[in-house]
Scaffold this active site. Structure first.
Site, PDB file in Angstrom:
ATOM      1  N   THR A  41       0.774  -1.237  -0.283  1.00  0.00           N
ATOM      2  CA  THR A  41      -0.016  -0.013  -0.096  1.00  0.00           C
ATOM      3  C   THR A  41       1.028   1.199  -0.021  1.00  0.00           C
ATOM      4  O   THR A  41       0.590   1.988  -0.526  1.00  0.00           O
ATOM      5  CB  THR A  41      -0.948  -0.106   1.338  1.00  0.00           C
ATOM      6  OG1 THR A  41      -1.687  -1.026   1.143  1.00  0.00           O
ATOM      7  CG2 THR A  41      -1.711   1.068   1.313  1.00  0.00           C
ATOM      8  N   HIS A  44       2.047   1.843  -3.195  1.00  0.00           N
ATOM      9  CA  HIS A  44       1.185   2.418  -4.375  1.00  0.00           C
ATOM     10  C   HIS A  44       0.978   3.990  -4.018  1.00  0.00           C
ATOM     11  O   HIS A  44       1.105   4.745  -4.989  1.00  0.00           O
ATOM     12  CB  HIS A  44      -0.423   1.990  -4.091  1.00  0.00           C
ATOM     13  CG  HIS A  44      -0.258   0.483  -4.407  1.00  0.00           C
ATOM     14  ND1 HIS A  44       0.219  -0.004  -5.417  1.00  0.00           N
ATOM     15  CD2 HIS A  44      -1.422  -0.519  -3.838  1.00  0.00           C
ATOM     16  CE1 HIS A  44      -0.133  -1.369  -5.498  1.00  0.00           C
ATOM     17  NE2 HIS A  44      -1.067  -1.619  -4.879  1.00  0.00           N
TER      18      HIS A  44
HETATM   19 ZN    ZN Z   1       0.378  -3.246   5.182  1.00  0.00          ZN
END
Ligand code: ZN
Length: 345
Positions: A41, A44
């Site tokens: 994440t 990203h």
């Molecule tokens: Zn994580």
């Protein structure tokens, strides 16, 4: 304090040396961060992909996987005291909707995620609600404490699927897939089969207990798994790649009446044959998001204390916070599997 934050609508993060230290509200605790894991994440958000651009506010401190020590507490906090070593569930719910009130807070409406929707843990200090705190058992070291969040994803997936005395197919052995190998083995899976594109991760999956680890590019693996499982296919599929081919091949390698737990997040929608893969096969599907609060955390602690989880080879790199560019570089290049930032001393 120091804080690694999203400074512009583009690639990268910046380190601010003089960010104001957050102050806890009445029911919050202030935590001095010791170590923090870098997650897909965060990558990203670093790369500023379409998801990040649509979700993450500019200026936010990133990071959601951490361990640290409580520095101070709000006036209404009753359960914890300064000095306690803690991790925390990074999904924050207000506890007023149906799922929050019926044991499914991980899928509550309006969940706020630290490091995504509000300031996260790539900083000297983070504020967390008292309800989200997980006290760290003294026998669990900080390096593991820094990755409780993704380990919880793996534990959640394995436990929802139910693997005891079953054959388990894991499509995609990134960090959480590799963790799922050791968790599934510890939870009593009979035989574990894995697929991935990266030979080093396939080797590691074998080392952690997979009986077969296949290069996903050669579709012959599907028949091999079926043949190894009485010609019928694996009992359980843990989908951890989000890849279209892994969905199609993974369901083909799952036996009729099997169970599929889906954790991998496809980058975009794709066609999928529900007739052949789910309906006529009588397959049970479960979507996995986050960790059960806090059933997954108790299960995770017990699995760690059992001594049966092998995580050391999955955490490949540690960097001081100042070297965040090297840390993200190792992770994005694929040389690093799990990369941890050392923030405290
Ligand atoms: Zn994580």
């Amino acid at each position: 304090m120091r804080a690694l934050y999203k400074h512009h609508a583009g690639v990268g993060l910046a380190l601010d040396d003089s960010r104001a230290k957050p102050s806890p509200g009445p029911r919050d605790v202030l935590i001095r961060v010791a170590k923090a894991g870098i997650c897909g994440t965060d990558r990203h958000i670093w790369e500023w992909n379409p998801w990040a651009a649509s979700r993450v506010p500019i200026g936010i401190v990133t990071g959601h996987e951490f361990v640290g020590v409580i520095e101070s507490i709000g006036s209404a906090v009753t359960r914890f005291q300064p000095g306690l070593r803690v991790s925390a569930e990074g999904h924050i719910t207000r506890g007023i909707d149906y799922n929050s009130r019926t044991g499914n807070a991980h899928i509550a409406r309006g969940v706020e995620v630290i490091g995504v929707d509000r300031d996260g843990c790539f900083a000297d200090y983070i504020v967390m609600p008292e309800d989200n705190i997980w006290p760290m058992h003294p026998d669990i070291p900080d390096t593991i404490g820094a990755v409780m969040d993704p380990l919880g994803n793996a534990v959640h997936t394995v436990m929802e699927a139910g693997v005891s005395a079953r054959t388990v197919l894991i499509t995609g052995v990134g960090v959480i897939g590799l963790m799922a190998v050791t968790v599934a083995k510890a939870a009593g899976a009979s035989r574990i089969f894995c697929t991935d594109l990266d030979p080093r991760r396939l080797d590691l999956a074998r080392k952690l207990g997979a009986v077969e680890a296949y290069d996903a590019r050669d579709p012959a693996w599907v028949d091999d798994v079926r043949n190894n499982c009485r010609g019928e296919g694996a009992d359980v599929l843990l989908e951890m790649s989000g890849a279209e081919s892994a969905f199609n091949q993974g369901f083909a390698a799952l036996r009729n009446g099997g169970k599929a737990a889906l954790l991998g997040v496809p980058a975009k929608p794709f066609p999928f044959d529900f007739n052949a893969n789910v309906i006529f096969k009588g397959v049970t599907l479960v979507g996995i998001y986050g960790r059960r609060m806090f059933k997954t955390w108790y299960q995770m602690e017990e699995l760690l204390l059992s001594g049966r989880l092998e995580l050391d080879d999955i955490i490949t790199h540690e960097f001081p916070l100042e070297q965040f560019e090297d840390a993200f570089g190792e992770m994005i290049s694929g040389r690093g599997i799990k990369v941890v930032l050392n923030i405290g001393d």
